[in-house]
Design a protein around this motif. Structure first.
Motif, PDB file in Angstrom:
ATOM      1  N   LYS A  40       0.847  -1.134   0.059  1.00  0.00           N
ATOM      2  CA  LYS A  40       0.049  -0.121   0.100  1.00  0.00           C
ATOM      3  C   LYS A  40       0.856   1.197  -0.046  1.00  0.00           C
ATOM      4  O   LYS A  40       0.512   2.288  -0.550  1.00  0.00           O
ATOM      5  N   CYS A 127     -16.432  -2.304   5.101  1.00  0.00           N
ATOM      6  CA  CYS A 127     -15.215  -2.909   4.746  1.00  0.00           C
ATOM      7  C   CYS A 127     -15.132  -4.476   4.526  1.00  0.00           C
ATOM      8  O   CYS A 127     -14.509  -5.086   3.661  1.00  0.00           O
ATOM      9  N   SER A 169     -17.410   4.390   6.858  1.00  0.00           N
ATOM     10  CA  SER A 169     -16.375   4.910   6.345  1.00  0.00           C
ATOM     11  C   SER A 169     -15.223   3.846   5.817  1.00  0.00           C
ATOM     12  O   SER A 169     -15.181   2.861   6.743  1.00  0.00           O
ATOM     13  N   THR A 170     -14.775   3.880   4.739  1.00  0.00           N
ATOM     14  CA  THR A 170     -13.636   3.006   4.349  1.00  0.00           C
ATOM     15  C   THR A 170     -12.387   3.083   4.960  1.00  0.00           C
ATOM     16  O   THR A 170     -11.874   2.162   4.818  1.00  0.00           O
ATOM     17  N   SER A 171     -11.852   4.379   5.464  1.00  0.00           N
ATOM     18  CA  SER A 171     -10.813   4.495   6.178  1.00  0.00           C
ATOM     19  C   SER A 171     -10.736   4.203   7.430  1.00  0.00           C
ATOM     20  O   SER A 171      -9.813   3.749   7.998  1.00  0.00           O
ATOM     21  N   THR A 172     -11.735   4.652   8.323  1.00  0.00           N
ATOM     22  CA  THR A 172     -11.598   4.406   9.741  1.00  0.00           C
ATOM     23  C   THR A 172     -12.642   3.281  10.240  1.00  0.00           C
ATOM     24  O   THR A 172     -12.651   2.645  11.134  1.00  0.00           O
ATOM     25  N   GLU A 224     -17.698  10.042   1.944  1.00  0.00           N
ATOM     26  CA  GLU A 224     -16.358  10.369   2.441  1.00  0.00           C
ATOM     27  C   GLU A 224     -15.156  10.557   1.417  1.00  0.00           C
ATOM     28  O   GLU A 224     -15.362   9.819   0.577  1.00  0.00           O
ATOM     29  N   LYS A 226     -11.367  11.244   0.347  1.00  0.00           N
ATOM     30  CA  LYS A 226      -9.987  10.300   0.636  1.00  0.00           C
ATOM     31  C   LYS A 226      -9.380  11.245   1.680  1.00  0.00           C
ATOM     32  O   LYS A 226      -8.436  10.638   2.550  1.00  0.00           O
ATOM     33  N   ASN A 227      -9.399  12.500   1.898  1.00  0.00           N
ATOM     34  CA  ASN A 227      -8.686  13.152   3.018  1.00  0.00           C
ATOM     35  C   ASN A 227      -9.587  13.112   4.251  1.00  0.00           C
ATOM     36  O   ASN A 227      -9.265  13.891   5.346  1.00  0.00           O
ATOM     37  N   GLY A 228     -10.738  12.343   4.371  1.00  0.00           N
ATOM     38  CA  GLY A 228     -11.433  12.376   5.483  1.00  0.00           C
ATOM     39  C   GLY A 228     -12.604  13.161   5.550  1.00  0.00           C
ATOM     40  O   GLY A 228     -13.463  13.285   6.619  1.00  0.00           O
ATOM     41  N   SER A 245     -13.391  15.628   9.140  1.00  0.00           N
ATOM     42  CA  SER A 245     -13.725  14.604  10.016  1.00  0.00           C
ATOM     43  C   SER A 245     -14.123  14.674  11.135  1.00  0.00           C
ATOM     44  O   SER A 245     -14.681  14.097  11.970  1.00  0.00           O
ATOM     45  N   SER A 273     -10.490  12.333  -5.595  1.00  0.00           N
ATOM     46  CA  SER A 273     -11.301  13.235  -4.268  1.00  0.00           C
ATOM     47  C   SER A 273     -12.396  14.253  -5.099  1.00  0.00           C
ATOM     48  O   SER A 273     -12.452  15.067  -4.344  1.00  0.00           O
TER      49      SER A 273
END
Length: 364
Positions: A40, A127, A169-172, A224, A226-228, A245, A273
């Motif tokens: 990644k 996810c 959220s895919t990030s958190t 959301e 990519k920068n949150g 966020s 984004s």
């Protein structure tokens, strides 16, 4: 040592990690996760220089979108909201139905009977590819991937605030829930007040995105960036409202020009984004940058295949295609507006393919 080998001699690294051995099942999982995390972080480019980058290095915007597929979804009358699971499966809902659809045929694979009778934003996919939706009793429900069991995540009191939309959220892994309440003044005029609630993986409230400035009135769709940033379609405020966020207001988009009419519905973001949003008034899909500047009309009535009113959007992160749902029928179309520039990757593109394959192994 493995990390250094990965960065300086990736081929040797892959050979080391794929040597014939008989590790325990738990060790295999750890090895695969380590591979994914390392891959990644870097990307190889033709010059041979290693640098931190995302997949966007291999992608460009097309001058005009191309219709990839059009299908009729069995089990719904309209396509009010779409949640992408995999390239071959999506959840689609209308006012009364929530259907898992085979994107090759449009046939129903599974249905949920107790989903809320709302127009937009009532479901999302986490996810782990599990469906999360708002049911008729104002509860937030998770349907496990095997479709056999459900878990109640949250319950709400309809007399106070009603859940209107949900996003995972895919990030958190946090859950973002759009809420609203209706009230009348002395003159019997109806007003709305909205807010966005953020919950962590244990369903504990992290914070309330609503600020003293009353940002929201009727948050019908949430996504959301990519920068949150939290990106919200507010149907009653006639605006796309974007906060950090932490809930700090960044900007509100009210149309491509001063005085233009605009009413947002379906919304999504892409690998660049960019914010894509359906406009209920002009029947277009508009593209904004991450700071709210209008870039273009991505889809209009003149776009081949766009002979319907777009009301829902879902961006497939695996294929970089966007699904667009119709307000008028059970029709759903898939468009490509981002092109894969595979020639830029040269011989190093195989590294990316291995990375995607390993990520999929971990998810499954």
């Amino acid at each position: 040592q493995l990390s250094k080998t990965m960065e300086t001699r990736p081929v040797k690294f892959l050979r080391i990690m794929t040597q014939k051995r008989s590790p325990r099942k738990d060790d295999t999982k750890k090895i695969i996760k380590m591979l994914v995390n390392l891959m990644k972080k870097i990307q190889l480019v033709p010059s041979g220089i290693l640098r931190q980058a995302g997949d966007e290095l291999l992608l460009t915007l097309l001058s005009s979108p191309v219709l990839q597929k059009s299908l009729s979804v069995t089990g719904v009358e309209e396509c009010y909201h779409i949640s992408c699971v995999t390239p071959d499966r999506v959840w689609v809902s209308d006012r009364n139905n929530l259907i898992l659809t085979d994107t090759a045929t449009g046939k129903k694979l599974h249905s949920v009977d107790e989903s809320a009778t709302a127009d937009f934003g009532i479901h999302t996919v986490n996810c782990c590819r599990e469906l999360i939706y708002i049911d008729k009793k104002q509860k937030l429900i998770k349907l496990c991937e095997h479709m056999k069991t459900t878990n109640t995540l949250l319950k709400y009191n309809k007399k106070k605030w009603e859940p209107l939309s949900v996003y995972s959220s895919t990030s958190t892994g946090d859950l973002l829930v759009g809420m609203y309440k209706e009230y009348t003044d002395a003159g019997s005029n109806t007003f709305y007040k909205g807010k966005i609630m953020r919950y962590n993986n244990t369903n504990a409230l992290k914070h309330d995105n609503n600020t003293p400035h009353n940002l929201y009135m009727f948050p019908i769709c949430i996504t959301e960036n990519k920068n949150g940033d939290v990106v919200v379609s507010d149907f009653v405020r006639f605006a796309v409202v974007v906060t950090s966020s932490e809930g700090v207001h960044r900007f509100s988009y009210t149309g491509p020009s001063s005085g233009s009419q605009f009413q947002p519905v379906g919304i999504c973001t892409d690998v660049f984004s960019h914010i894509l949003v359906c406009d209920f008034i002009t029947h277009t899909v508009q593209m904004l940058d991450k700071d709210g500047q209008f870039l273009s009309y991505v889809l209009t009535r003149q776009t081949p295949g766009m002979d319907f009113i777009p009301v829902s959007l879902s961006y497939d992160v695996n294929t970089h295609l966007v699904w667009v749902g119709s307000l008028e029928s059970n029709r759903m179309c898939k468009f490509r507006y981002i092109n894969r520039q595979l020639h830029l990757a040269g011989k190093y593109h195989c590294i990316l393919l291995i990375r995607y394959h390993l990520i999929d192994l971990v998810n499954t």
